[in-house]
Design a protein around this motif. Structure first.
Motif, mmCIF file in Angstrom:
data_model
loop_
_atom_site.group_PDB
_atom_site.id
_atom_site.type_symbol
_atom_site.label_atom_id
_atom_site.label_comp_id
_atom_site.label_asym_id
_atom_site.label_seq_id
_atom_site.Cartn_x
_atom_site.Cartn_y
_atom_site.Cartn_z
ATOM 1 N N LEU A 1 18.249 3.063 -7.494
ATOM 2 C CA LEU A 1 18.212 4.468 -7.940
ATOM 3 C C LEU A 1 16.923 4.776 -8.678
ATOM 4 O O LEU A 1 16.439 3.947 -9.454
ATOM 5 N N SER A 2 16.431 5.965 -8.485
ATOM 6 C CA SER A 2 15.244 6.380 -9.231
ATOM 7 C C SER A 2 15.536 6.371 -10.725
ATOM 8 O O SER A 2 16.519 6.950 -11.174
ATOM 9 N N PRO A 3 14.673 5.721 -11.513
ATOM 10 C CA PRO A 3 14.861 5.753 -12.967
ATOM 11 C C PRO A 3 14.311 7.027 -13.606
ATOM 12 O O PRO A 3 14.399 7.190 -14.819
ATOM 13 N N ALA B 1 5.744 12.688 -9.482
ATOM 14 C CA ALA B 1 4.659 13.049 -8.577
ATOM 15 C C ALA B 1 3.597 11.965 -8.457
ATOM 16 O O ALA B 1 3.124 11.674 -7.351
ATOM 17 N N ASN B 2 3.225 11.355 -9.568
ATOM 18 C CA ASN B 2 2.134 10.372 -9.506
ATOM 19 C C ASN B 2 2.564 9.126 -8.733
ATOM 20 O O ASN B 2 1.803 8.598 -7.917
ATOM 21 N N ALA B 3 3.784 8.688 -8.975
ATOM 22 C CA ALA B 3 4.283 7.526 -8.248
ATOM 23 C C ALA B 3 4.442 7.856 -6.765
ATOM 24 O O ALA B 3 4.168 7.024 -5.897
ATOM 25 N N GLY B 4 4.873 9.083 -6.465
ATOM 26 C CA GLY B 4 5.030 9.495 -5.068
ATOM 27 C C GLY B 4 3.696 9.548 -4.348
ATOM 28 O O GLY B 4 3.560 9.092 -3.212
ATOM 29 N N GLU C 1 9.091 6.934 -6.583
ATOM 30 C CA GLU C 1 8.555 5.582 -6.784
ATOM 31 C C GLU C 1 9.285 4.539 -5.931
ATOM 32 O O GLU C 1 8.657 3.784 -5.180
ATOM 33 N N LEU C 2 10.618 4.489 -6.036
ATOM 34 C CA LEU C 2 11.366 3.449 -5.330
ATOM 35 C C LEU C 2 11.444 3.746 -3.837
ATOM 36 O O LEU C 2 11.299 2.842 -2.998
#
Lengths: 305, 104, 241
Positions: free
Chosen positions: A42-44, A122-125, A87-88
């Motif tokens: 799951l997204s944190p 957004a940055n992780a994506g 991110e995940l």
């Protein structure tokens, strides 16, 4: 061709969930999911936005057989957060592509269904999309055919559109839309005169699968069936262009010629008129059979990707 | 958004042999459900993350209804809810429990 | 820092640069010790459209075709991608992907692709230029972003003040150099007074071969999970055989 999927609810690609697509594209019963829902990936980051997550973070990945041939598959769930890259979510795809390169898997089927970057992370994506692009290149250099499939409700927007065009081959259905900036974003930034996002016909003519396939922005067009995407993927895998200077020089020439020929056009109808491909009726209204009978632009049959 | 856990002691253990079932999507008006056969037969646990706050009573009602109708002992239900209505919640839980009745 | 100030700081002995239309740059410099350095770039915050992308990819492919082994410096000051109906109609996604692929090919064939972000870069233009180099460095006043906070506020339906407060506690969504540095996007931030020395030192070492930005993001705490998740997937894939 084989009946799709285990639960075999229906063969419609657009209506199917990501897991149904992943299963249905492969030989029945052959799909093994990596990082399945029980791993609780799951997204944190969503809780701080008061949002609930998904156990697979909106992307299904795994391995299976395509007519007996070992392949990997990834399918984004367009109904969860618009299939956007978090991110995940992104890291799962990056890991799969890196594994494909390491094991020289014959092909990766990449069922894109995404609005692009998930703004809450957004940055992780954005980083994930960049890492996906590099991993696709590494996989293609290792001889892996990476096949993009676009036919879900979220399309392939933002970085998803860039990822699609980095794959070896792109297969679309009429529901598939491919673009970088979405019509709403362009309208918000540049005004309704530039792009009226409420004009569905216009949106489809600019971004839709039929336009993309006629122009050369997609390599194969299929009906809205999981089995049709599967058959097209089987046909495209042997045609996957190598990732070489020659392929990219050919793509440079192809895109430059398109710009020279149609650079002043602002609607697909102008392109078709200019190319002498006047369709007998609005392209969106044609039956699948009549659409299939249309000539595509000369550019559309190419090995330049 | 709200997260809570509901534990019950069902009268009957779940039949079937399936270890895991996953269904639904966390989207507006829908929910994602994961069911695992991972608990002692006399227990059932529901872990719920829901977009809509303040409806715990309703969840308890839907879940006790499910447990009265189906054997769910030993099952762990995990839910990501995008604001599904109670009838959708009930339907998904029934579907999940039914899938677990399949053989391993 | 303006383009000319930047070039003077990077190449005190001079360089040769020609503007190529649509905000693009093309040039070269001779560095003592390093030898020839090829240069391309986009300047003045110009949005990156199909024309600009194809000009830049054309330069890159010409270098690959000439079997150049000189390092390629990519100077970046662009807005987002050009937002227009015409761009999308004509396949901006293909043009941006093509530029990203061309830069990747240059790296694969032995050029050291080094990005230098000295202004803005957002969204798809950021991906296709700066983020498509093997190593990205930035000046302290560079401003990379994915999406600005007002737009994020609109989409997420959160108050701008709420987002601004959240941005203080997590680098995961906020625009700007520090958050993107933390996620591993940017390898190093170069002080303006040391550009020539940093450039020479960087080009004296071999280019990074693998994409280790996720590990960097984990070490810096800006992207804590991505590297481990990708590694877990690879382990499961290897176990599957």
């Amino acid at each position: 061709m084989n009946a799709p999927g285990m639960n075999a609810q229906s063969d419609y690609y657009y209506e199917a969930s990501a897991r149904e697509r992943a299963q249905g594209l492969l030989d029945p019963g052959s799909f093994t999911e990596f990082m399945g829902p029980q791993s609780r990936c799951l997204s944190p980051h969503l809780a701080q936005f008061n949002l609930t997550g998904a156990f697979d973070d909106g992307i299904i990945i795994g391995a299976g057989l395509l007519q007996g041939m070992p392949v990997y598959v990834a399918a984004q769930e367009g109904r969860f957060m618009g299939g956007a890259f978090g991110e995940l979510h992104g890291a799962k795809l990056v890991g799969l592509l890196r594994a494909a390169a390491a094991h020289k898997i014959t092909a990766v089927l990449l069922a894109l269904d995404t609005g692009g970057v998930r703004l809450q992370e957004a940055n992780a994506g954005e980083m994930a999309i960049s890492e996906v692009l590099r991993a696709i290149v590494a996989a293609r250099r290792a001889g892996v055919a990476v096949i993009a499939l676009v036919g879900g409700r979220a399309g392939a927007f933002g970085g998803g559109g860039i990822i699609a065009a980095s794959c070896s081959r792109i297969i679309v259905s009429g529901h598939g839309r491919i673009s970088v900036s979405g019509p709403e974003v362009i309208e918000t930034n540049k005004g309704v005169e530039e792009f009226d996002s409420k004009d569905r016909g216009l949106v489809w003519r600019v971004t839709g699968g039929r336009s993309r396939a006629l122009l050369g922005g997609a390599d194969a067009y299929v009906a809205d069936r999981i089995s049709a995407f599967r058959d097209a993927a089987l046909a495209q895998i042997p045609n996957a262009p190598p990732f070489t200077l020659e392929s990219l020089q050919a793509e440079q020439a192809r895109l430059s010629q398109r710009l020279a020929a149609y650079g002043t056009c602002r609607d697909a109808t102008e392109i078709w008129r200019q190319a002498g491909l006047e369709p007998p009726a609005p392209v969106a209204d044609l039956s699948e059979a009549d659409y299939a009978g249309l000539s595509r632009l000369p550019e559309a049959d190419h090995d330049a990707r | 958004m709200e997260q809570f856990q509901i534990r019950i002691e069902p009268a009957r253990p779940a039949s079937g042999g399936r270890r895991l079932a996953s269904l639904g999507v966390n989207a507006s008006g829908n929910l994602e459900l994961l069911v695992e056969r991972s608990l002692p037969p006399g227990e059932a646990v529901f872990d719920i993350a829901t977009a809509a706050t303040g409806f715990r009573d309703l969840w308890e009602a839907v879940i006790s209804d499910l447990c009265a109708r189906l054997p769910v002992g030993g099952l762990h239900f995990s839910i990501n809810d995008g604001g599904a209505r109670p009838d959708v919640v009930g339907l998904r839980l029934m579907q999940g429990a039914a899938l677990m009745e399949q053989p391993a | 820092m303006t383009r000319d100030e930047l070039l003077t700081a990077l190449f005190p002995a001079g360089c040769s640069i020609q503007p190529g239309g649509f905000g693009t740059l093309r040039g070269m410099a001779e560095l003592p010790g390093t030898g020839r350095v090829e240069i391309i770039g986009i300047e003045a915050g110009t949005p990156l459209g199909i024309e600009g992308a194809l000009i830049l990819s054309g330069h890159v492919l010409d270098l690959v075709a000439a079997a150049s082994r000189a390092p390629l410096l990519v100077l970046v000051d662009t807005a987002a991608q050009e937002m227009a109906r015409r761009e999308e109609l004509l396949g901006l996604n293909e043009a941006l992907a093509h530029l990203a692929k061309s830069l990747a090919l240059a790296a694969e064939t032995g050029m050291f692709t080094l990005g230098l972000l000295y202004g803005r870069a957002a969204a798809g233009a950021f991906i296709a230029t700066a983020l498509s180099t093997q190593m990205l460095v930035a000046l302290p006043d560079a401003y990379p972003s994915v999406m600005d906070l007002p737009s994020i506020a609109r989409v997420t339906k959160l108050k701008l003040e709420t987002l601004e407060a959240l941005a203080q506690t997590t680098p995961i969504f906020a625009p700007g150099l520090e958050p993107l540095f933390a996620t591993g996007a940017i390898a190093e931030i170069w002080p303006p007074e040391a550009l020539a020395a940093r450039l020479a030192a960087t080009l004296a070492a071999p280019p990074p071969r693998a994409d280790t930005r996720d590990a960097l993001g984990q070490a810096r705490g800006g992207r804590k999970r991505a590297h481990d998740i990708a590694a877990q997937v690879m382990a499961q894939a290897a176990a599957h055989g």
